[in-house]
Scaffold this active site. Structure first.
Site, mmCIF file in Angstrom:
data_model
loop_
_atom_site.group_PDB
_atom_site.id
_atom_site.type_symbol
_atom_site.label_atom_id
_atom_site.label_comp_id
_atom_site.label_asym_id
_atom_site.label_seq_id
_atom_site.Cartn_x
_atom_site.Cartn_y
_atom_site.Cartn_z
ATOM 1 N N CYS A 145 -11.092 2.780 -0.169
ATOM 2 C CA CYS A 145 -9.695 3.150 0.105
ATOM 3 C C CYS A 145 -9.371 2.433 1.396
ATOM 4 C CB CYS A 145 -9.547 4.656 0.281
ATOM 5 S SG CYS A 145 -7.937 5.140 0.972
ATOM 6 N N THR A 146 -8.271 1.676 1.401
ATOM 7 C CA THR A 146 -8.027 0.814 2.555
ATOM 8 C C THR A 146 -7.751 1.619 3.832
ATOM 9 O OG1 THR A 146 -5.759 0.565 1.746
ATOM 10 C CG2 THR A 146 -7.305 -1.208 1.260
ATOM 11 N N HIS A 147 -7.320 2.878 3.673
ATOM 12 C CA HIS A 147 -7.142 3.714 4.870
ATOM 13 C C HIS A 147 -8.480 3.914 5.607
ATOM 14 C CE1 HIS A 147 -3.278 4.790 3.092
ATOM 15 N NE2 HIS A 147 -2.962 5.422 4.206
ATOM 16 N N TYR A 200 -1.140 8.425 -2.628
ATOM 17 C CA TYR A 200 -1.153 8.225 -4.078
ATOM 18 C C TYR A 200 -2.377 8.879 -4.735
ATOM 19 C CZ TYR A 200 2.390 4.414 -4.150
ATOM 20 O OH TYR A 200 3.533 3.651 -4.081
ATOM 21 N N GLY A 201 -3.423 9.090 -3.918
ATOM 22 C CA GLY A 201 -4.742 9.432 -4.468
ATOM 23 C C GLY A 201 -4.831 10.670 -5.324
ATOM 24 N N ASP A 204 0.869 -1.184 0.000
ATOM 25 C CA ASP A 204 0.000 0.000 0.000
ATOM 26 C C ASP A 204 0.904 1.232 0.000
ATOM 27 O OD1 ASP A 204 -2.358 1.589 0.124
ATOM 28 O OD2 ASP A 204 -2.203 1.756 2.293
ATOM 29 N N SER A 205 0.299 2.378 -0.314
ATOM 30 C CA SER A 205 1.053 3.632 -0.220
ATOM 31 C C SER A 205 1.430 3.921 1.236
ATOM 32 C CB SER A 205 0.207 4.776 -0.763
ATOM 33 O OG SER A 205 -0.963 4.905 0.025
ATOM 34 N N CYS A 214 -4.388 -1.671 -1.947
ATOM 35 C CA CYS A 214 -4.531 -0.241 -2.198
ATOM 36 C C CYS A 214 -5.446 -0.102 -3.409
ATOM 37 C CB CYS A 214 -3.152 0.335 -2.507
ATOM 38 S SG CYS A 214 -3.168 2.060 -3.032
ATOM 39 N N ASN A 215 -6.604 0.502 -3.220
ATOM 40 C CA ASN A 215 -7.545 0.657 -4.343
ATOM 41 C C ASN A 215 -6.953 1.513 -5.450
ATOM 42 O OD1 ASN A 215 -10.536 -0.227 -3.461
ATOM 43 N ND2 ASN A 215 -9.337 0.404 -1.707
ATOM 44 N N THR A 216 -6.181 2.526 -5.036
ATOM 45 C CA THR A 216 -5.645 3.459 -6.031
ATOM 46 C C THR A 216 -4.679 2.717 -6.947
ATOM 47 O OG1 THR A 216 -5.876 5.137 -4.327
ATOM 48 C CG2 THR A 216 -4.579 5.739 -6.254
ATOM 49 N N GLU A 239 -3.156 8.919 7.636
ATOM 50 C CA GLU A 239 -1.708 8.637 7.616
ATOM 51 C C GLU A 239 -0.992 9.529 8.631
ATOM 52 O OE1 GLU A 239 1.198 6.290 6.094
ATOM 53 O OE2 GLU A 239 -0.789 6.175 5.234
HETATM 54 N N1 DGL Z 1 -4.985 3.138 0.804
HETATM 55 C C1 DGL Z 1 -4.955 3.495 -0.562
HETATM 56 C C2 DGL Z 1 -6.210 3.156 -1.299
HETATM 57 O O1 DGL Z 1 -6.816 2.145 -0.975
HETATM 58 C C3 DGL Z 1 -4.217 4.735 -0.977
HETATM 59 C C4 DGL Z 1 -4.547 6.042 -0.392
HETATM 60 C C5 DGL Z 1 -3.629 7.101 -0.945
HETATM 61 O O2 DGL Z 1 -2.401 6.866 -0.949
HETATM 62 O O3 DGL Z 1 -4.119 8.143 -1.388
HETATM 63 O O4 DGL Z 1 -6.615 3.815 -2.222
#
Ligand code: DGL
Length: 283
Positions: A206-208, A39-40, A7-8, A70-72, A172
């Protein structure tokens, strides 16, 4: 071999946590690209290059399967890497390697259908009965992956995405929970205004966001079902490993956590979610 989880940042730990529960004996290496998170808001090209670098780092650690938690990364980079980079890389290093995502399992969970199933397209207008809200990063929302792939399979489900540009960074950086709650309430309200009512179900795309799933649950109408990516991903990985006995997930119960950012302890929000301290090594 080990299973790599990428993940990011710390969001992928939500998936990792469930994978560790499901495969207690397997060896895992988690990589957080915190030097480049979030990353988003990045361009597609940047996300592809950063995701590729993360996969190479995990393959170098002895992982043969990498799960993009990470979805992104999964929605923007995965198909491209599988089609244009991975086949040549496998030949170059002479190993069977694979990269899996979390979008496919989530779509399977949301549609109740296996990925291979694509609904026969009929000309007649189908009434959209089930409204599904997706909260995600701007890059995931821009990819429209949830809208496109769910519409191919379930024409009675209407998908509405709500990009949340600030949320992954706040999680984060350990922003106060009250501030995170206010931002989430704003996005829930914005989505309901756009749809004209609240969604029937929601994906935390988004996994966060899974780290603060309780705040989403509190902001949505009581009882709104959330489609859980960690469970969906663990189910999908179990099926994948059963179909691919050539990938041996190890037996040592190894747990390593790497970061491209600041090594050491993670923030208290993450530790509370994880249920204890987490120490990251430099990647
Ligand atoms: N946790 C990530 C996701 O699922 C990335 C969030 C990010 O880096 O913006 O999209």
């Amino acid at each position: 071999m080990s299973i790599g989880v990428f993940d990011s940042g710390v969001g992928g730990l939500t998936v990792h946590h469930r994978l560790v529960d499901r495969f207690p004996k397997a060896d895992f290496v988690y990589l957080a690209d915190q030097a480049n998170a979030p990353y988003g808001g990045r361009s597609g090209e940047e996300i592809v290059e950063l995701t590729k670098a993360g996969c190479v780092r995990l393959f170098d650690e002895g992982c043969d399967v990498v799960v993009l938690a990470c979805n992104t990364a999964a929605s923007v980079a995965l198909r491209r890497l599988q089609q244009t980079w991975l086949p040549g890389y496998r030949r170059e290093v002479g190993r069977s390697l694979n990269v899996l995502g979390i979008v496919v399992p989530t779509i399977e969970a949301a549609t109740g259908l296996p990925w291979e199933h694509e609904a026969e397209r009929r000309g007649d207008k189908v009434e959209k009965l089930d409204i599904l809200g997706v909260f995600s990063t701007p890059a995931t929302a821009k990819s429209r992956v949830y809208e496109i792939e769910i519409d191919k399979r379930r024409q009675d489900v209407a998908v509405f995405s709500e990009p949340c540009p600030e949320l992954a960074r706040m999680i984060e950086q350990n922003a106060p929970r009250a501030e995170i709650a206010t931002v989430i309430q704003g996005h829930v309200k914005a989505l309901a205004t756009r749809i004209g009512r609240h969604p029937d179900r929601a994906i935390l795309g988004c996994t966060h966001y899974e780290i603060v799933a309780d705040l989403f649950q509190a902001a949505l109408p009581p009882g709104t079902p959330l489609i859980r990516q960690p469970d969906a991903t663990a189910d999908a990985l179990e099926r994948y490993l059963a179909r691919h006995p050539e990938f041996d997930p190890g037996t040592g119960g190894g747990r390593r956590f790497l970061t491209t950012g600041e090594p050491g302890a993670q923030n208290s929000l993450v530790e509370t979610f994880w249920g204890g301290p987490l120490n990251f090594e430099p990647a």
